[in-house]
Design a protein around this motif. Structure first.
Motif, mmCIF file in Angstrom:
data_model
loop_
_atom_site.group_PDB
_atom_site.id
_atom_site.type_symbol
_atom_site.label_atom_id
_atom_site.label_comp_id
_atom_site.label_asym_id
_atom_site.label_seq_id
_atom_site.Cartn_x
_atom_site.Cartn_y
_atom_site.Cartn_z
ATOM 1 N N TYR A 160 -0.346 -12.065 0.413
ATOM 2 C CA TYR A 160 -0.391 -10.794 -0.295
ATOM 3 C C TYR A 160 -1.013 -9.695 0.573
ATOM 4 O O TYR A 160 -0.530 -8.558 0.594
ATOM 5 C CB TYR A 160 -1.169 -10.924 -1.602
ATOM 6 C CG TYR A 160 -0.387 -11.550 -2.734
ATOM 7 C CD1 TYR A 160 0.940 -11.188 -2.968
ATOM 8 C CD2 TYR A 160 -0.975 -12.495 -3.570
ATOM 9 C CE1 TYR A 160 1.651 -11.757 -4.000
ATOM 10 C CE2 TYR A 160 -0.265 -13.070 -4.612
ATOM 11 C CZ TYR A 160 1.050 -12.705 -4.821
ATOM 12 O OH TYR A 160 1.766 -13.267 -5.851
ATOM 13 N N ALA A 210 1.432 -8.622 3.279
ATOM 14 C CA ALA A 210 2.523 -7.817 2.720
ATOM 15 C C ALA A 210 2.041 -6.424 2.338
ATOM 16 O O ALA A 210 2.683 -5.418 2.668
ATOM 17 C CB ALA A 210 3.116 -8.527 1.501
ATOM 18 N N PHE A 211 0.903 -6.323 1.656
ATOM 19 C CA PHE A 211 0.400 -5.021 1.227
ATOM 20 C C PHE A 211 0.011 -4.155 2.420
ATOM 21 O O PHE A 211 0.192 -2.935 2.388
ATOM 22 C CB PHE A 211 -0.795 -5.196 0.291
ATOM 23 C CG PHE A 211 -0.419 -5.352 -1.148
ATOM 24 C CD1 PHE A 211 -0.263 -4.240 -1.964
ATOM 25 C CD2 PHE A 211 -0.196 -6.602 -1.693
ATOM 26 C CE1 PHE A 211 0.089 -4.374 -3.293
ATOM 27 C CE2 PHE A 211 0.165 -6.754 -3.020
ATOM 28 C CZ PHE A 211 0.309 -5.637 -3.826
ATOM 29 N N ILE A 213 3.208 -2.750 3.607
ATOM 30 C CA ILE A 213 3.750 -1.794 2.634
ATOM 31 C C ILE A 213 3.067 -0.437 2.760
ATOM 32 O O ILE A 213 3.692 0.613 2.604
ATOM 33 C CB ILE A 213 3.597 -2.351 1.202
ATOM 34 C CG1 ILE A 213 4.573 -3.511 0.982
ATOM 35 C CG2 ILE A 213 3.823 -1.267 0.159
ATOM 36 C CD1 ILE A 213 4.365 -4.261 -0.323
ATOM 37 N N VAL A 214 1.775 -0.426 3.060
ATOM 38 C CA VAL A 214 1.049 0.828 3.244
ATOM 39 C C VAL A 214 1.328 1.428 4.616
ATOM 40 O O VAL A 214 1.519 2.645 4.759
ATOM 41 C CB VAL A 214 -0.466 0.605 3.057
ATOM 42 C CG1 VAL A 214 -1.248 1.870 3.402
ATOM 43 C CG2 VAL A 214 -0.766 0.180 1.628
ATOM 44 N N SER A 248 -4.243 3.111 0.717
ATOM 45 C CA SER A 248 -2.969 3.593 0.149
ATOM 46 C C SER A 248 -3.177 4.843 -0.692
ATOM 47 O O SER A 248 -2.337 5.747 -0.681
ATOM 48 C CB SER A 248 -2.313 2.489 -0.687
ATOM 49 O OG SER A 248 -3.060 2.244 -1.864
#
Length: 203
Positions: free
Chosen positions: A155, A158-159, A162-163, A19
């Motif tokens: 988590y 999801a992350f 998100i990236v 990220s």
């Protein structure tokens, strides 16, 4: 946020690193691919004026070549203005390939991050599931380890998304931006050739 990262386990750090790289590329490309930096308006007229006043080896043309990719292309054409139309076009095309490489700088890395981030999230999910199944004992599951394994799995998934999602959106945006800038610079270069060889008036 720190508590979430801690709960996600060690796989989240690979996504965090991705990220950071993605954000740096996005900010750098947003700055570098601005129209005013790549193909400033009125540059063709300024370039022709400098050429007519001082010739192809003037300091003004060298400054324009170093100031923007479009100036780089136009200057390459003017350095071969005494040759035929074909020679001038070939010089512009050769310089254009170098400019394209500059405009696409880091985009491959951004696209790779967009494709890789979900896989890193999947890696975290697998690690979480391994911890989840590892918590099973003949007497039952350890609730703390069970909760930790589930949090690691969710988590990281999801992350990773998100990236990946904004990285892919900006990758597509930058690709379209580069294509639009190339069309604009090609149009300006064609006009330059036509003006120099007397097929078209400046304007």
């Amino acid at each position: 946020m720190w508590s979430i990262i801690e709960a996600a386990g060690w796989p989240i750090w690979t996504i965090v690193a991705a990220s950071i790289v993605s954000l740096a590329i996005i900010l750098e490309r947003l700055y570098s691919l601005r129209q005013s930096l790549v193909a400033p308006s009125g540059l063709l007229a300024q370039t022709l004026d400098a050429y007519r006043r001082h010739g192809a080896d003037s300091e003004a043309l060298r400054q324009m070549a170093g100031a923007s990719p479009l100036g780089q292309i136009l200057s390459a054409g003017l350095r071969n203005a005494d040759g035929s139309r074909e020679v001038m076009k070939e010089a512009i095309e050769d310089e254009g390939r170098l400019v394209l490489f500059q405009l696409e700088r880091f985009l491959t890395t951004l696209g790779s991050i967009a494709a890789m981030a979900p896989l890193l999230g999947l890696l975290g999910t697998v690690v979480g599931m391994i911890e989840l199944f590892g918590s099973q004992t003949p007497t039952g599951a350890n609730p703390h380890v069970l909760a930790h394994g589930i949090s690691v799995a969710l988590y990281n998934t999801a992350f990773g998304l998100i990236v990946a999602i904004p990285s892919m959106m900006f990758y597509r945006y930058f690709r379209a931006k580069v294509d639009a800038l190339l069309v604009e610079m090609e149009s300006q270069a064609v006009r330059l050739v036509e003006v120099i060889h007397g097929d078209r008036r400046q304007g």
